[in-house]
Write an enzyme that holds these catalytic residues in place. Structure first.
Site, PDB file in Angstrom:
ATOM      1  N   THR A   1       0.893  -1.125  -0.026  1.00 26.18           N
ATOM      2  CA  THR A   1       0.000  -0.092   0.044  1.00 26.18           C
ATOM      3  C   THR A   1       0.922   1.359  -0.130  1.00 26.18           C
ATOM      4  OG1 THR A   1      -1.775  -1.081   1.104  1.00 26.18           O
ATOM      5  CG2 THR A   1      -1.740   1.154   1.377  1.00 26.18           C
TER       6      THR A   1
ATOM      7  N   SER B   1       1.613  -7.540  -0.519  1.00 28.37           N
ATOM      8  CA  SER B   1       2.337  -8.541   0.160  1.00 28.37           C
ATOM      9  C   SER B   1       1.583  -9.900   0.322  1.00 28.37           C
ATOM     10  CB  SER B   1       2.761  -7.849   1.627  1.00 28.37           C
ATOM     11  OG  SER B   1       1.743  -7.857   2.389  1.00 28.37           O
TER      12      SER B   1
ATOM     13  N   THR C   1       1.821  -3.946   4.377  1.00 34.83           N
ATOM     14  CA  THR C   1       1.566  -4.388   5.893  1.00 34.83           C
ATOM     15  C   THR C   1       1.033  -5.817   6.127  1.00 34.83           C
ATOM     16  OG1 THR C   1      -0.711  -3.710   5.824  1.00 34.83           O
ATOM     17  CG2 THR C   1       0.873  -1.914   6.321  1.00 34.83           C
ATOM     18  N   ASP C   2       0.301  -6.256   5.200  1.00 38.79           N
ATOM     19  CA  ASP C   2      -0.628  -7.614   5.366  1.00 38.79           C
ATOM     20  C   ASP C   2       0.369  -8.887   5.793  1.00 38.79           C
ATOM     21  OD1 ASP C   2      -2.817  -6.224   4.758  1.00 38.79           O
ATOM     22  OD2 ASP C   2      -3.159  -7.465   2.853  1.00 38.79           O
TER      23      ASP C   2
HETATM   24  C1  SIN Z   1      -0.106  -5.300   1.234  1.00 33.04           C
HETATM   25  O1  SIN Z   1       0.007  -5.876   2.340  1.00 33.04           O
HETATM   26  O2  SIN Z   1       0.565  -5.248   0.157  1.00 33.04           O
HETATM   27  C2  SIN Z   1      -1.629  -4.556   1.130  1.00 33.04           C
HETATM   28  C3  SIN Z   1      -1.990  -4.014   2.375  1.00 33.04           C
HETATM   29  C4  SIN Z   1      -0.980  -3.071   2.694  1.00 33.04           C
HETATM   30  O3  SIN Z   1       0.179  -2.702   2.524  1.00 33.04           O
HETATM   31  O4  SIN Z   1      -1.682  -2.230   3.880  1.00 33.04           O
END
Ligand code: SIN
Length: 351
Positions: free
Chosen positions: A38, A85, A118-119
């Site tokens: 993100t 991710s 973040t995932d």
């Molecule tokens: C991801 O993990 O690539 C999508 C969600 C995020 O980064 O918050």
């Protein structure tokens, strides 16, 4: 501010790969390795924080979005991948830790920042912390809001991560997670909320520090997670498959049987509560563990220590997704037969 922008002469250069770098020889050199997420996501309007495309901006755009980086560091960028991710995998992790180790070893940087979604950030962070053995710090930065959102959190998180990676105080602290003005441990920090910017926490272990503007303020001397192991994966191209199964009322033991019969070399179960299992599962888990397919009981509760048990392995302080990373690395190094040895990795307090 630690550095006055009026005192430093900044030059920008565009490398052959299209990466823009702000360079000033008197400032710490920070290499930014971008993987997607993100933090590199864009949306069609500034008020949507869902339904956007993760991993659409390149590392050059991430750097250009934070002009203040040139006040604190001489940054360069490496585009490793540009993925959500959820698409991170073991093969990429093995390449990422080799890349970070090379950057540290070739002397081209004083610190490393890795941008990531973040995932699954916590899994990559733990994997790197267990397989990267250099004193050069790695600060992982991410964002909950895409770059196009009002109050996008990515630029400030990158800024603080670069400041951390370039600071002398960060050396020998391994891999750290930087979001929302906090510094978290790679081994224990986990994503706790689907939407909130303040999502990364370690309920039991807490944070390592905060930022005062861009200055990292650590609560502790550099320290290691108790008996933290290091796994040398420099010659490794693949790791054993480890599945995670989710515990619930009516959980069907055929899932565990299928997991093993289809090739899993270890299984982590995200059990209810203090890692309890229905009798049929406990029996099957014990049988597989005795056959050299370790089954690790973790907890789906989100925090807390899981104490050793007689029948299976247990995850100690690690949540299911972190236990899975650790089990992959342990299986790769030792195989699955010695359950006493494997348990000591999850629960080093025992030995
Ligand atoms: C991801 O993990 O690539 C999508 C969600 C995020 O980064 O918050």
């Amino acid at each position: 501010m630690r550095f006055s922008s009026s005192l430093v002469a900044i030059s920008t250069a565009v490398f052959a790969n299209g990466v823009t770098a702000a360079s000033n020889s008197s400032l710490p050199r920070v290499s930014i390795i971008a993987t997607g997420g993100t933090i590199a996501g864009t949306n069609s309007d500034s008020t949507s924080t869902t339904g956007y495309k993760a991993g659409s901006l390149g590392v050059d755009a991430l750097i250009e979005a934070v002009p203040a980086l040139s006040n604190i560091s001489s940054v360069s960028g490496i585009q490793f991948s540009n993925i959500g991710s959820q698409n991170m995998n073991t093969s990429l992790l093995l390449r990422l830790t080799k890349l970070a180790t090379n950057v540290a070893a070739n002397g081209s940087a004083d610190g490393i920042v890795i941008t990531h979604g973040t995932d699954t950030l916590e899994e990559t962070a733990m994997f790197l912390d267990l397989t990267y053995n250099e004193s050069l710090p790695i600060a992982m930065a991410a964002a909950m809001r895409p770059s196009t959102a009002l109050s996008a959190d990515g630029p400030f998180n990158i800024y603080e991560a670069v400041a951390l990676a370039g600071s002398k105080e960060a050396a020998d602290r391994g891999v750290m997670i930087v979001l929302n003005d906090r510094i978290g441990s790679a081994m224990y920090t986990t994503k706790t909320n689907t939407r909130a910017v303040d999502t990364f926490k370690a309920a039991e272990q807490g944070y390592l520090g905060v930022f005062n503007d861009e200055v990292p303020v650590f609560y502790f001397e550099p320290s290691r997670v108790y008996k933290k192991p290091f796994f040398d994966v420099s010659g490794v191209d693949a790791l054993p498959r480890v599945d995670i199964l989710y515990g619930n009322i009516d959980m069907d033991v055929r899932l565990l049987n299928y997991s093993v019969s289809s090739g899993a070399e270890g299984v982590v179960i995200a059990c209810a509560g203090d890692a309890s299992l229905p009798d049929a599962w406990a029996d099957a888990a014990q049988a597989f563990t005795e056959q050299g397919i370790p089954v690790v009981r973790a907890s789906r509760t989100g925090s807390g220590y899981v104490a050793p048990a007689d029948d299976t392995l247990t995850s100690g302080n690690f949540n299911p997704q972190k236990a899975r990373i650790l089990l992959q690395l342990v299986l790769n190094e030792h195989g699955g037969k010695n359950s006493t040895l494997i348990q000591e990795y999850f629960d080093p307090y025992l030995s």
